[in-house]
Design a protein around this motif. Structure first.
Motif, PDB file in Angstrom:
ATOM      1  N   MET A   1     -17.287  -0.185 -12.682  1.00  0.00           N
ATOM      2  CA  MET A   1     -18.446  -0.043 -13.665  1.00  0.00           C
ATOM      3  C   MET A   1     -18.032   0.941 -14.586  1.00  0.00           C
ATOM      4  N   ASN A   2     -17.209   1.813 -14.370  1.00  0.00           N
ATOM      5  CA  ASN A   2     -17.150   3.067 -15.049  1.00  0.00           C
ATOM      6  C   ASN A   2     -15.764   2.780 -15.913  1.00  0.00           C
ATOM      7  N   SER A   3     -15.122   1.894 -15.911  1.00  0.00           N
ATOM      8  CA  SER A   3     -13.845   1.562 -16.651  1.00  0.00           C
ATOM      9  C   SER A   3     -14.102   1.434 -18.031  1.00  0.00           C
ATOM     10  N   ILE A   4     -13.379   1.916 -18.984  1.00  0.00           N
ATOM     11  CA  ILE A   4     -13.529   1.516 -20.640  1.00  0.00           C
ATOM     12  C   ILE A   4     -13.618   0.157 -20.979  1.00  0.00           C
ATOM     13  N   ARG A   5     -12.814  -0.646 -20.364  1.00  0.00           N
ATOM     14  CA  ARG A   5     -13.096  -2.156 -20.634  1.00  0.00           C
ATOM     15  C   ARG A   5     -14.638  -2.642 -20.380  1.00  0.00           C
ATOM     16  N   TYR A   6     -14.931  -2.257 -19.125  1.00  0.00           N
ATOM     17  CA  TYR A   6     -16.216  -2.764 -18.483  1.00  0.00           C
ATOM     18  C   TYR A   6     -17.408  -2.270 -19.515  1.00  0.00           C
ATOM     19  N   LYS A   7     -17.192  -0.859 -19.584  1.00  0.00           N
ATOM     20  CA  LYS A   7     -18.247  -0.312 -20.656  1.00  0.00           C
ATOM     21  C   LYS A   7     -18.478  -0.867 -22.154  1.00  0.00           C
ATOM     22  N   SER A   8     -17.120  -1.174 -22.336  1.00  0.00           N
ATOM     23  CA  SER A   8     -17.197  -1.707 -23.856  1.00  0.00           C
ATOM     24  C   SER A   8     -17.978  -3.171 -23.740  1.00  0.00           C
ATOM     25  N   LEU A   9     -17.594  -3.982 -22.739  1.00  0.00           N
ATOM     26  CA  LEU A   9     -18.167  -5.208 -22.861  1.00  0.00           C
ATOM     27  C   LEU A   9     -19.793  -5.169 -22.375  1.00  0.00           C
ATOM     28  N   GLU A  10     -20.088  -4.254 -21.603  1.00  0.00           N
ATOM     29  CA  GLU A  10     -21.375  -3.867 -21.496  1.00  0.00           C
ATOM     30  C   GLU A  10     -22.223  -3.331 -22.633  1.00  0.00           C
ATOM     31  N   PHE A  11     -21.488  -2.714 -23.211  1.00  0.00           N
ATOM     32  CA  PHE A  11     -22.171  -2.348 -24.623  1.00  0.00           C
ATOM     33  C   PHE A  11     -22.341  -3.439 -25.614  1.00  0.00           C
ATOM     34  N   PHE A  12     -21.367  -4.416 -25.771  1.00  0.00           N
ATOM     35  CA  PHE A  12     -21.523  -5.509 -26.587  1.00  0.00           C
ATOM     36  C   PHE A  12     -22.528  -6.369 -26.168  1.00  0.00           C
ATOM     37  N   ILE A  13     -22.697  -6.767 -24.818  1.00  0.00           N
ATOM     38  CA  ILE A  13     -23.860  -7.392 -24.387  1.00  0.00           C
ATOM     39  C   ILE A  13     -24.952  -6.837 -24.572  1.00  0.00           C
ATOM     40  N   ILE A  14     -25.401  -5.619 -24.310  1.00  0.00           N
ATOM     41  CA  ILE A  14     -26.680  -5.199 -24.087  1.00  0.00           C
ATOM     42  C   ILE A  14     -27.191  -4.837 -25.600  1.00  0.00           C
ATOM     43  N   PHE A  15     -26.216  -4.161 -26.431  1.00  0.00           N
ATOM     44  CA  PHE A  15     -26.855  -3.481 -27.698  1.00  0.00           C
ATOM     45  C   PHE A  15     -26.240  -4.529 -28.967  1.00  0.00           C
ATOM     46  N   ILE A  16     -25.514  -5.395 -28.612  1.00  0.00           N
ATOM     47  CA  ILE A  16     -24.981  -6.339 -29.849  1.00  0.00           C
ATOM     48  C   ILE A  16     -25.671  -7.781 -29.532  1.00  0.00           C
ATOM     49  N   LEU A  17     -25.050  -8.489 -28.446  1.00  0.00           N
ATOM     50  CA  LEU A  17     -25.291  -9.804 -28.312  1.00  0.00           C
ATOM     51  C   LEU A  17     -26.831 -10.037 -27.951  1.00  0.00           C
ATOM     52  N   VAL A  18     -27.395  -9.634 -27.116  1.00  0.00           N
ATOM     53  CA  VAL A  18     -28.833  -9.778 -26.719  1.00  0.00           C
ATOM     54  C   VAL A  18     -29.757  -9.314 -27.832  1.00  0.00           C
ATOM     55  N   PRO A  19     -29.610  -8.338 -28.650  1.00  0.00           N
ATOM     56  CA  PRO A  19     -30.616  -8.389 -29.760  1.00  0.00           C
ATOM     57  C   PRO A  19     -30.379  -9.260 -30.808  1.00  0.00           C
ATOM     58  N   VAL A  20     -29.070  -9.666 -31.076  1.00  0.00           N
ATOM     59  CA  VAL A  20     -29.057 -10.665 -32.019  1.00  0.00           C
ATOM     60  C   VAL A  20     -29.441 -11.894 -31.669  1.00  0.00           C
ATOM     61  N   SER A  21     -29.320 -12.324 -30.633  1.00  0.00           N
ATOM     62  CA  SER A  21     -29.660 -13.492 -29.775  1.00  0.00           C
ATOM     63  C   SER A  21     -31.226 -13.668 -30.040  1.00  0.00           C
ATOM     64  N   PHE A  22     -31.878 -12.358 -29.687  1.00  0.00           N
ATOM     65  CA  PHE A  22     -33.368 -12.429 -29.854  1.00  0.00           C
ATOM     66  C   PHE A  22     -33.975 -12.925 -31.203  1.00  0.00           C
ATOM     67  N   ALA A  23     -33.151 -12.846 -32.070  1.00  0.00           N
ATOM     68  CA  ALA A  23     -33.344 -13.197 -33.563  1.00  0.00           C
ATOM     69  C   ALA A  23     -33.628 -14.507 -33.657  1.00  0.00           C
ATOM     70  N   LEU A  24     -32.903 -15.423 -32.610  1.00  0.00           N
ATOM     71  CA  LEU A  24     -32.813 -16.734 -32.779  1.00  0.00           C
ATOM     72  C   LEU A  24     -34.340 -17.412 -32.305  1.00  0.00           C
ATOM     73  N   ASN A  25     -34.154 -18.649 -32.531  1.00  0.00           N
ATOM     74  CA  ASN A  25     -35.745 -19.199 -32.206  1.00  0.00           C
ATOM     75  C   ASN A  25     -35.244 -20.029 -30.862  1.00  0.00           C
ATOM     76  N   PHE A  26     -35.710 -19.553 -29.832  1.00  0.00           N
ATOM     77  CA  PHE A  26     -35.735 -20.157 -28.485  1.00  0.00           C
ATOM     78  C   PHE A  26     -36.989 -19.572 -27.606  1.00  0.00           C
ATOM     79  N   SER A  27     -37.058 -19.938 -26.547  1.00  0.00           N
ATOM     80  CA  SER A  27     -38.314 -19.755 -25.835  1.00  0.00           C
ATOM     81  C   SER A  27     -38.585 -18.266 -25.803  1.00  0.00           C
ATOM     82  N   PRO A  28     -39.691 -17.619 -25.965  1.00  0.00           N
ATOM     83  CA  PRO A  28     -40.241 -16.409 -25.496  1.00  0.00           C
ATOM     84  C   PRO A  28     -40.009 -16.057 -24.136  1.00  0.00           C
ATOM     85  N   TRP A  29     -40.343 -16.952 -23.295  1.00  0.00           N
ATOM     86  CA  TRP A  29     -40.169 -16.863 -21.861  1.00  0.00           C
ATOM     87  C   TRP A  29     -38.836 -16.681 -21.403  1.00  0.00           C
ATOM     88  N   ILE A  30     -37.735 -17.095 -22.162  1.00  0.00           N
ATOM     89  CA  ILE A  30     -36.425 -16.951 -21.681  1.00  0.00           C
ATOM     90  C   ILE A  30     -36.047 -15.617 -22.234  1.00  0.00           C
TER      91      ILE A  30
END
Length: 208
Positions: A1-30
């Motif tokens: 979990m401390n490798s550069i590759r893992y952290k880079s993917l983690e950063f992308f998912i948490i700080f890019i992918l998830v926030p951008v996806s939340f701007a889309l229209n889908f269930s607020p419960w999800i």
């Protein structure tokens, strides 16, 4: 979990992918489930992987902190009061004057259940995990402001993005300087509560 590759993917998912996806229209419960799982993951990594101790840091320079926060706060108060006065005078201090009990209740909930979790994710977790990914401290702070603004994309409001970017810069500087989740949470709470008080709460999701 401390490798550069893992952290880079983690950063992308948490700080890019998830926030951008939340701007889309889908269930607020999800969205709520995704956000909850993400927060639990962040806490787990902080405690078990990074061995972070979630406690008040010793030797805090409270005097300097309050002095700097006051100066920045005065500037924010003047600019935001003028902004609301010019753009929508009817909302100026509307909740405070007409619904003081709601005002107190919302400030309490916001400070405790919104501000602190945000600071754990966007400051404590971010700086602890990714300081070795981005060697340049200035870029690390600047990027933090960008991802903090991205975290508010779901409001779909350009002014909110600008405000959260500027706020992100302030909070990133404070955390990078103090390494204190407590201090940056207090600063965040003060400025956020003021925006609600002055009449800018609607665009930030505060009930009125």
């Amino acid at each position: 979990m401390n490798s550069i590759r893992y952290k880079s993917l983690e950063f992308f998912i948490i700080f890019i992918l998830v926030p951008v996806s939340f701007a889309l229209n889908f269930s607020p419960w999800i969205k709520l489930v995704i956000g909850g799982i993400g927060f639990l993951y962040v806490v787990y990594v902080l405690l078990k992987v990074e061995n972070e101790k979630l406690k008040i840091a010793p030797n805090l320079n409270w005097k300097l902190f309050w002095k700097e926060t006051f100066v920045k706060g005065v500037v924010i108060v003047i600019l935001t009061t003028l902004f609301v006065w010019i753009t929508d005078k009817e909302t100026l201090f509307n909740v405070l004057l007409n619904k003081p009990k709601l005002w107190v209740f919302i400030l309490f909930l916001y400070s405790l259940f919104s501000v602190y979790p945000q600071e754990l994710i966007f400051r404590t977790f971010y700086f602890k995990r990714y300081h070795n990914l981005f060697k340049n401290k200035g870029f690390l702070v600047f990027l933090n402001a960008i991802v903090f603004a991205l975290g508010h994309l779901f409001f779909k409001n350009s002014l909110v993005i600008i405000l959260t970017f500027l706020g992100g810069l302030l909070f990133a500087f404070t955390y990078n300087k103090t390494q204190s989740t407590l201090l940056v949470s207090i600063e965040h709470a003060i400025y956020g509560c003021w925006l609600f008080t002055v009449g800018m709460g609607v665009m930030l999701g505060f009930p009125t």
